[in-house]
Design an enzyme around this catalytic site. Sequence first.
Site, PDB file in Angstrom:
ATOM      1  N   ASP A  86       0.848  -1.198   0.000  1.00 45.19           N
ATOM      2  CA  ASP A  86       0.000   0.000   0.000  1.00 45.19           C
ATOM      3  C   ASP A  86       0.885   1.251   0.000  1.00 45.19           C
ATOM      4  O   ASP A  86       1.896   1.301   0.703  1.00 45.19           O
ATOM      5  CB  ASP A  86      -0.904   0.003   1.239  1.00 45.19           C
ATOM      6  CG  ASP A  86      -2.137   0.865   1.045  1.00 45.19           C
ATOM      7  OD1 ASP A  86      -3.253   0.313   1.050  1.00 45.19           O
ATOM      8  OD2 ASP A  86      -1.980   2.093   0.867  1.00 45.19           O
TER       9      ASP A  86
ATOM     10  N   LYS B 106     -11.947   1.548 -14.033  1.00 46.41           N
ATOM     11  CA  LYS B 106     -12.208   0.195 -13.525  1.00 46.41           C
ATOM     12  C   LYS B 106     -12.673  -0.730 -14.655  1.00 46.41           C
ATOM     13  O   LYS B 106     -12.355  -1.917 -14.672  1.00 46.41           O
ATOM     14  CB  LYS B 106     -13.249   0.245 -12.400  1.00 46.41           C
ATOM     15  CG  LYS B 106     -12.688   0.799 -11.093  1.00 46.41           C
ATOM     16  CD  LYS B 106     -11.700  -0.172 -10.456  1.00 46.41           C
ATOM     17  CE  LYS B 106     -11.263   0.265  -9.088  1.00 46.41           C
ATOM     18  NZ  LYS B 106     -10.347  -0.696  -8.444  1.00 46.41           N
TER      19      LYS B 106
ATOM     20  N   TYR C 298     -13.511   7.319 -13.053  1.00 45.92           N
ATOM     21  CA  TYR C 298     -13.301   6.164 -12.169  1.00 45.92           C
ATOM     22  C   TYR C 298     -13.947   4.917 -12.770  1.00 45.92           C
ATOM     23  O   TYR C 298     -13.315   3.858 -12.880  1.00 45.92           O
ATOM     24  CB  TYR C 298     -13.873   6.475 -10.788  1.00 45.92           C
ATOM     25  CG  TYR C 298     -13.762   5.332  -9.809  1.00 45.92           C
ATOM     26  CD1 TYR C 298     -12.530   4.908  -9.346  1.00 45.92           C
ATOM     27  CD2 TYR C 298     -14.908   4.675  -9.347  1.00 45.92           C
ATOM     28  CE1 TYR C 298     -12.427   3.855  -8.438  1.00 45.92           C
ATOM     29  CE2 TYR C 298     -14.817   3.630  -8.443  1.00 45.92           C
ATOM     30  CZ  TYR C 298     -13.579   3.223  -7.994  1.00 45.92           C
ATOM     31  OH  TYR C 298     -13.490   2.181  -7.108  1.00 45.92           O
TER      32      TYR C 298
END
Length: 332
Positions: free
Chosen positions: A31, A150, A146
């Site tokens: 991360d 995706k 977004y």
Amino acid sequence: MRVLITGGAGFVGSHLAEAFLQRGDEVTVLDAGTDHKVCHLLAQPRFRFVRGSVLDNKVLDWLVGEADLIYHLAAVVGVEHYVSNPLKVLQVNVNGTQNVLRAAFGHGCKVVFGSTSEVYGRNGRVPWGEDDDRVLGSTRVDRWCYATSKAVGEHFCFAYHRLGLPVTVLRFFNVYGPRLDSLCSGRVVSVFLGQALRQEPITVTGDGTQTRCFTYIADCIRATVAAGVQTGTEGEIFNIGTDVETKIVDLARLIVKLTGSCSEIRFVSHAELYGSRYEDVPRRVPDVSKMRKILRVEAMTPLAEGLRHTIAWFRAQGVEQTGAAVGYAFGS
Ligand code: UDP
């Protein structure tokens, strides 16, 4: 089993890491953000936190080479990012996904890709089955970057699947729970909770009749684990969530009631909140029969119960006094 979770220090990722640790597996989290949401796991011998980006192919190749199963959840998430920094959304989400899949393909490792209900856009024919159409607005409207990022990620998944990579796509529907976002920011549940806990007006956009299906994190995690560990999920898409639909204004009222807040509900325009580069989705409802049938998971937590847990968690952080809980852009 050795599980790699990109974006594993985010909201969904941190809960997923916990679930795999509880099963007795080894978990590595990659991360780019802080370790706030996983700091309670750092002392566990089967847990490893690596600060790094999915844009870094070297670190990916190293970690993917050690994994038996990969969850790719790292992404820039949250409407405020879609309208304020679309370039970052596109770069991290598109290039990062491509990098993870390329590395996984090199090592022949199964990938579960964390996608989103956003990909359906504003298709008016609900509930949405996994093969239903995507209906997105103009590329001039940043909100859709977004969903587009995706959807591109999903296309990469299926392109690699054709080459033999075991890959499963999950579309999450408005997941909420402890460790969601910073209060007053991020997704609508944390925005409303922050406003209610601080006795500020609850800002409902439009007339509040737009709907979402709010999915409690524990339900989401049961389905997410099943998608990874079960065979026969490869090459498939699953809607992950509940099909119980809630109007945003009703969410606001419920949060006021459950927090015992004195907040009033204030109706504001979308433009007031997000500027002109935003369009709303009027209804968002999944068909969850595939999740039930193949993953054998039912999202059973009623909204009021899930919100009670979430409120208790935010209260335990002392957020009413300090005004901030943990939260960042990377995660799920
Ligand atoms: N919303 C709202 N007030 C806020 C923030 C969000 O009424 O202060 C609405 C938003 O316009 C949308 C819904 O809540 O209709 C869900 O918003 P969220 O940002 O959680 O993401 P989305 O579900 O649209 O991806």
